[in-house]
Every structure is written in C-alpha cells, then in structure tokens.
Scaffold this motif. Structure first.
Motif, PDB file in Angstrom:
ATOM      1  N   CYS A   1      -7.609   3.725   2.249  1.00  0.00           N
ATOM      2  CA  CYS A   1      -6.244   4.451   2.061  1.00  0.00           C
ATOM      3  C   CYS A   1      -6.356   5.254   1.311  1.00  0.00           C
ATOM      4  O   CYS A   1      -5.550   6.375   1.317  1.00  0.00           O
TER       5      CYS A   1
ATOM      6  N   CYS B   1       0.138   2.805   6.409  1.00  0.00           N
ATOM      7  CA  CYS B   1      -0.385   1.313   6.181  1.00  0.00           C
ATOM      8  C   CYS B   1       0.897   0.701   5.600  1.00  0.00           C
ATOM      9  O   CYS B   1       1.469   1.061   4.673  1.00  0.00           O
TER      10      CYS B   1
ATOM     11  N   CYS C   1      -3.955  -0.206  -0.869  1.00  0.00           N
ATOM     12  CA  CYS C   1      -4.610  -1.655  -0.603  1.00  0.00           C
ATOM     13  C   CYS C   1      -6.158  -1.596  -0.693  1.00  0.00           C
ATOM     14  O   CYS C   1      -6.845  -2.729  -0.742  1.00  0.00           O
TER      15      CYS C   1
ATOM     16  N   CYS D   1       0.920  -1.388  -0.111  1.00  0.00           N
ATOM     17  CA  CYS D   1      -0.174  -0.076   0.062  1.00  0.00           C
ATOM     18  C   CYS D   1       0.899   1.125  -0.051  1.00  0.00           C
ATOM     19  O   CYS D   1       1.853   1.312   0.716  1.00  0.00           O
TER      20      CYS D   1
ATOM     21  N   ASP E   1      -0.231  -2.733   4.440  1.00  0.00           N
ATOM     22  CA  ASP E   1      -0.826  -3.788   3.813  1.00  0.00           C
ATOM     23  C   ASP E   1      -0.406  -4.150   2.464  1.00  0.00           C
ATOM     24  O   ASP E   1       0.222  -2.919   1.740  1.00  0.00           O
TER      25      ASP E   1
HETATM   26 ZN   LIG Z   1      -3.666   0.780   2.999  1.00  0.00          ZN
END
Ligand SMILES: [Zn+2]
Ligand SMILES: [Zn+2]
Length: 176
Positions: free
Chosen positions: A162, A142, A158, A137, A144
């Motif tokens: 976000c 973040c 992601c 991401c 992820d």
């Molecule tokens: Zn994210």
C-alpha cells in the motif's frame, strides 16, 4: 519492540481478523479460510472450523470498534469482553513459546479465545497510553486497519505494498 511479543502478535492478529471483513469479497467465508487464518496466526489445536466460523465472523464488528472509538469506549469494550468470557490470566509456556499469557483455556471456543487475546492486548496498549497507534491505512483504495509498531509512530499504511502504491500515485500526480 513496543509491546511484549505476545501482545504484538495478538494485535496483528486482531487487525488481520478485522481486515478479513474490510475487503470485497469477504476473506472469511468458509471453514477452510478460517482454518488457514488460524494456521497463519498460530491458533493451535484441532477444531471444527466450519462450526466455529459464524462466531468468529460475528466477533469482527466488536474488534473493529477498537479502531473507531475513543479510548474510554475502548476500555468499556475490553472490560466487557474480559468479564463476559470470565477471563483468568495465567502465565503458560508451551511448544516453542516462552512464557506468555492465556486468559481462557485452550479448549474454549475459538471466537472467545480471539476476543480475549485481543482484549488483553488492547489493555496493554491502553495502559501504555499508546491507543493512538491503532490506525487505518492511508492508501486511497484500502480500508485495512493496522497497529503502528514503529519507534516514532511514523507508519501511514497497512502494508509495504500500500505504501509503494501510494508513493507511485503521488509521483504520478506531481508529474501531471
Ligand atoms: Zn492498505
Ligand atoms: Zn499459548
């Protein structure tokens, strides 16, 4: 659709599993959380989730490596997972699902099924020369991982939340 439906589902499930460890607190700390995860990602069959939790948690660093390594190393991981679990691809049809591949029997340990499904899906990604679709991401706060399944590989976050958060941050930065 970039890949077959079962491949895309397996890729999203693998990313979701990896992401349970990339947040604080860990989102896979109890059997109940694993049961919920299994329900969300359609892992069928009654199981003792508390007993399977440790093995599933231990699988996460292996799957996480797909997002960290180059293609040749990813190939090594795929081959090792398939070899060690004696994967035997079979086309099956059950419940509401049309033909898809099972490479280990449904009664195999959950962590093994998850590992093999992820490895089979990664094999598709690598064969299609789409390994670059594995991304982390772009939002600052973040970590992820995700699979970019957009047609023109333009996805940078992601999730929509976000993306929205990053857009707001960029807007505020411009106004300052
Ligand atoms: Zn994210
Ligand atoms: Zn199935």
């Amino acid at each position: 659709m970039v890949f077959a439906h079962d491949t895309e589902l397996a890729l999203a499930a693998a990313a979701a599993l990896v992401n349970t460890a990339r947040t604080d607190p860990d989102e896979l700390s109890t059997g109940a959380q694993l049961a919920e995860f299994a329900r969300t990602w359609q892992w069928t069959g009654a199981r003792d989730y508390a007993a399977e939790l440790a093995a599933v948690r231990d699988l996460r660093p292996t799957l996480e490596r797909f997002w960290e390594v180059d293609k040749d190393t990813a190939v090594d991981i795929v081959n090792r997972v398939l070899r060690e679990s004696n994967a035997l691809p079979q086309l099956v049809k059950h419940d509401q699902l049309d033909y898809h591949i099972h490479a280990v029997p449904p009664h195999a340990p959950l962590a093994e099924r998850m590992a093999v499904e992820a490895a089979m899906a990664m094999a598709d990604v690598i064969r299609a020369d789409e390994f670059g679709r594995l991304q982390v991401c772009g939002a600052e706060d973040c970590q992820d991982v995700y699979i970019d399944l957009s047609k023109n590989r333009s996805r940078r976050f992601c999730s929509t939340s976000c993306g929205n958060r990053a857009n707001v941050a960029a807007y505020r930065a411009r106004r300052r």
